[in-house]
Motif scaffolding. Structure first.
Motif, PDB file in Angstrom:
ATOM      1  N   ARG A 423       0.837  -1.183   0.000  1.00 63.91           N
ATOM      2  CA  ARG A 423       0.000   0.000   0.000  1.00 63.91           C
ATOM      3  C   ARG A 423       0.876   1.239   0.000  1.00 63.91           C
ATOM      4  O   ARG A 423       1.830   1.336   0.783  1.00 63.91           O
ATOM      5  CB  ARG A 423      -0.920   0.002   1.226  1.00 63.91           C
ATOM      6  CG  ARG A 423      -1.995  -1.075   1.171  1.00 63.91           C
ATOM      7  CD  ARG A 423      -2.745  -1.176   2.465  1.00 63.91           C
ATOM      8  NE  ARG A 423      -3.850  -2.137   2.378  1.00 63.91           N
ATOM      9  CZ  ARG A 423      -4.529  -2.594   3.417  1.00 63.91           C
ATOM     10  NH1 ARG A 423      -4.219  -2.160   4.634  1.00 63.91           N
ATOM     11  NH2 ARG A 423      -5.504  -3.449   3.253  1.00 63.91           N
ATOM     12  N   THR A 424       0.566   2.162  -0.874  1.00 60.84           N
ATOM     13  CA  THR A 424       1.340   3.400  -0.942  1.00 60.84           C
ATOM     14  C   THR A 424       0.372   4.583  -0.947  1.00 60.84           C
ATOM     15  O   THR A 424      -0.769   4.456  -1.394  1.00 60.84           O
ATOM     16  CB  THR A 424       2.193   3.436  -2.225  1.00 60.84           C
ATOM     17  OG1 THR A 424       1.329   3.338  -3.347  1.00 60.84           O
ATOM     18  CG2 THR A 424       3.201   2.312  -2.257  1.00 60.84           C
ATOM     19  N   PRO A 425       0.778   5.745  -0.487  1.00 68.34           N
ATOM     20  CA  PRO A 425       2.059   6.049   0.124  1.00 68.34           C
ATOM     21  C   PRO A 425       2.241   5.292   1.442  1.00 68.34           C
ATOM     22  O   PRO A 425       1.269   4.985   2.108  1.00 68.34           O
ATOM     23  CB  PRO A 425       1.992   7.564   0.381  1.00 68.34           C
ATOM     24  CG  PRO A 425       0.895   8.051  -0.500  1.00 68.34           C
ATOM     25  CD  PRO A 425      -0.084   6.939  -0.607  1.00 68.34           C
ATOM     26  N   ALA A 426       3.480   5.031   1.801  1.00 64.97           N
ATOM     27  CA  ALA A 426       3.775   4.289   3.022  1.00 64.97           C
ATOM     28  C   ALA A 426       3.445   5.140   4.230  1.00 64.97           C
ATOM     29  O   ALA A 426       3.590   6.353   4.230  1.00 64.97           O
ATOM     30  CB  ALA A 426       5.237   3.863   3.058  1.00 64.97           C
ATOM     31  N   SER A 427       2.979   4.504   5.273  1.00 65.77           N
ATOM     32  CA  SER A 427       2.663   5.198   6.502  1.00 65.77           C
ATOM     33  C   SER A 427       3.802   5.019   7.507  1.00 65.77           C
ATOM     34  O   SER A 427       4.527   4.028   7.489  1.00 65.77           O
ATOM     35  CB  SER A 427       1.376   4.640   7.125  1.00 65.77           C
ATOM     36  OG  SER A 427       0.299   4.789   6.220  1.00 65.77           O
ATOM     37  N   VAL A 428       3.945   6.000   8.393  1.00 63.08           N
ATOM     38  CA  VAL A 428       4.962   5.910   9.442  1.00 63.08           C
ATOM     39  C   VAL A 428       4.579   4.783  10.389  1.00 63.08           C
ATOM     40  O   VAL A 428       3.441   4.704  10.843  1.00 63.08           O
ATOM     41  CB  VAL A 428       5.054   7.250  10.197  1.00 63.08           C
ATOM     42  CG1 VAL A 428       6.100   7.165  11.281  1.00 63.08           C
ATOM     43  CG2 VAL A 428       5.377   8.367   9.216  1.00 63.08           C
ATOM     44  N   ALA A 429       5.555   3.921  10.701  1.00 62.95           N
ATOM     45  CA  ALA A 429       5.252   2.735  11.477  1.00 62.95           C
ATOM     46  C   ALA A 429       4.688   3.051  12.852  1.00 62.95           C
ATOM     47  O   ALA A 429       3.911   2.279  13.417  1.00 62.95           O
ATOM     48  CB  ALA A 429       6.505   1.871  11.624  1.00 62.95           C
ATOM     49  N   THR A 430       5.061   4.194  13.395  1.00 63.04           N
ATOM     50  CA  THR A 430       4.623   4.531  14.750  1.00 63.04           C
ATOM     51  C   THR A 430       3.327   5.333  14.779  1.00 63.04           C
ATOM     52  O   THR A 430       2.869   5.749  15.822  1.00 63.04           O
ATOM     53  CB  THR A 430       5.715   5.337  15.464  1.00 63.04           C
ATOM     54  OG1 THR A 430       5.997   6.510  14.688  1.00 63.04           O
ATOM     55  CG2 THR A 430       6.979   4.525  15.619  1.00 63.04           C
ATOM     56  N   ASN A 431       2.757   5.614  13.607  1.00 62.01           N
ATOM     57  CA  ASN A 431       1.548   6.428  13.524  1.00 62.01           C
ATOM     58  C   ASN A 431       0.327   5.526  13.783  1.00 62.01           C
ATOM     59  O   ASN A 431      -0.059   4.724  12.952  1.00 62.01           O
ATOM     60  CB  ASN A 431       1.450   7.090  12.158  1.00 62.01           C
ATOM     61  CG  ASN A 431       0.342   8.138  12.110  1.00 62.01           C
ATOM     62  OD1 ASN A 431      -0.581   8.105  12.902  1.00 62.01           O
ATOM     63  ND2 ASN A 431       0.475   9.071  11.196  1.00 62.01           N
TER      64      ASN A 431
END
Length: 435
Positions: A423-431
């Protein structure tokens, strides 16, 4: 046929060989577990038999919905043949024929050929005046070529062997959609009118072909839309496309990218028949293979926001069956018994799904879903089946019969699932908002 067995699930995964059909299909005694590519070779038939379901004690595979048995004409000692042609509207043209040749007193050959073409009856009117791109490929068209080659050796009245090669190829232009109308709605959806969920209605975007799609409406409230956009780029919005389709008639569509399916199919079999008094024995062995690939894009839309690519690159099946049929007790008792083996495999089948959500607005990492790529092209399956069956019918009176049967089956199923989704755009892992 744009086969129903071809899998293109929206969530990925691959059920292509996960389930068997409710009604079994046989052609010349060969079990077609995946009846793909069959329509082009259903010609030069001698008879068709239908077995009521549930079925499991007369032929090899057990099914809840019964079975359909197609039987081709078998070579014989008579020289002859036929030719027939078919013509019709929408480019319909077909030519079919067969010839039966007695090679010797015990060896007979039959060759049957079929060619059929249908241009398609749903006209595609897509043309983009801003780029010059157009697509005039009509939907529901097909081109089919097939040949059935049979050789029969009959050294005596009670014994014969039949070798058969059943070959076919198909090219289908697939299905499409004609848009009937739109509904603005009165309940807000994500703060806008419900109709804004139609791509290109209230926001601009660039589709998977790289074409800019301008919004049709420039003024948007939670429950209404107004102020049509005069820009020529709005040609590609669904609402303008809808208006043109209504003017052109029901049997039209405006699809930017055509659907298609191409496949090649082959079935090779040997059948031996022998008779001892009141007992008939039939032994059959067969190998079937096919490869096909296709594309389904955008469901009749004048822009490309989702595309399925699906494929069976190398399907193979092997099977063997021996059946005994007999009579006893002055023909009051009729019985059938058989053994059946079947295995199939389809390595690296599946496909890819490219999905774009234009109404997500401007690409942002927080969404993490605007473009989704699902790849299940490396999935594989293998199924095997073993069975023994028997059925007997006793005629108590001419109008009263008693039937009993039994079956024992062993099925093995194996699947390797390697589906991946990006899935793009990639999301911040900590969000946490992306979870």
């Amino acid at each position: 046929m744009c086969s129903s067995d071809l899998d293109a699930p929206s969530g990925g995964g691959n059920p292509g060989l996960g389930f068997d059909t409710a009604s079994a299909v046989y052609k010349d005694g060969v079990y077609y577990a995946r009846a793909i590519g069959l329509t082009g070779s259903l010609f030069d038939l001698d008879n068709v038999a239908v077995l009521k379901g549930p079925q499991g004690t007369l032929v090899g595979r057990n099914t809840t919905g019964g079975a359909v048995l197609y039987n081709s004409r078998t070579p014989d000692a008579n020289f002859g043949g036929y030719v027939q042609a078919t013509v019709g509207d929408y480019g319909r043209a077909g030519l079919q024929g067969a010839i039966n040749l007695p090679v010797s007193d015990t060896l007979f050959l039959r060759v049957a050929l079929n060619a059929d073409n249908q241009k398609g009856y749903v006209a595609n009117l897509f043309k983009d005046p801003t780029t010059g791109q157009r697509n005039d490929q009509p939907a529901f068209g097909s081109r089919k070529l097939a040949g059935v080659f049979s050789l029969k050796w009959q050294p005596s009245d009670s014994f014969d062997i039949v070798l058969r090669a059943d070959l076919a190829s198909e090219h289908d232009t697939g299905s499409t959609y004609h848009d009937l109308g739109t509904f603005t709605g009165t309940v807000a959806s994500v703060g806008r009118a419900s109709i804004c969920n139609i791509p290109g209605t209230c926001n601009s975007f660039t589709d998977l072909r790289g074409q800019v799609i301008a919004p049709y409406y420039l003024t948007v409230t939670p429950t209404t839309v107004s102020n049509p956009n005069p820009s020529p780029l709005t040609y590609n919005t669904l609402l303008n496309s809808l208006a043109r389709q209504q003017a052109a008639g029901f049997w039209t569509a405006e699809q930017a990218v055509s659907n298609n399916l191409k496949g090649n199919y082959g079935t090779y079999s040997v059948t031996a028949n022998n008779r001892w008094g009141d007992i008939d024995m039939r032994w059959m062995a067969a190998y079937r293979t096919f490869s096909n690939d296709g594309k389904a894009a955008s469901r009749g839309q004048p822009f490309e926001t989702n595309t399925y690519l699906y494929s069976y690159p190398n399907y193979q099946s092997w099977q063997s069956e021996i059946t005994l049929n007999g009579k006893a007790l002055d023909n009051k008792l009729q019985w059938t018994a058989g053994l059946f083996y079947f295995t199939e495999k389809s390595p690296n089948d599946g496909g890819q799904l490219y999905l774009f959500l234009p109404n997500a607005g401007t690409p942002a990492a927080i969404s993490g879903r605007q473009i989704t790529i699902t790849d299940w092209s490396r999935n594989s399956e293998q199924n095997s089946a073993y069975a023994a069956y028997v059925q007997a019918t006793y005629s108590i009176t001419p109008d009263t019969r008693f039937t009993v049967g039994g079956r024992y089956s062993i099925d093995h199923r194996f699947a390797h699932i390697g589906t991946q989704t990006i899935r793009t755009p990639a999301s911040v892992a900590t969000n946490a908002a992306t979870v």
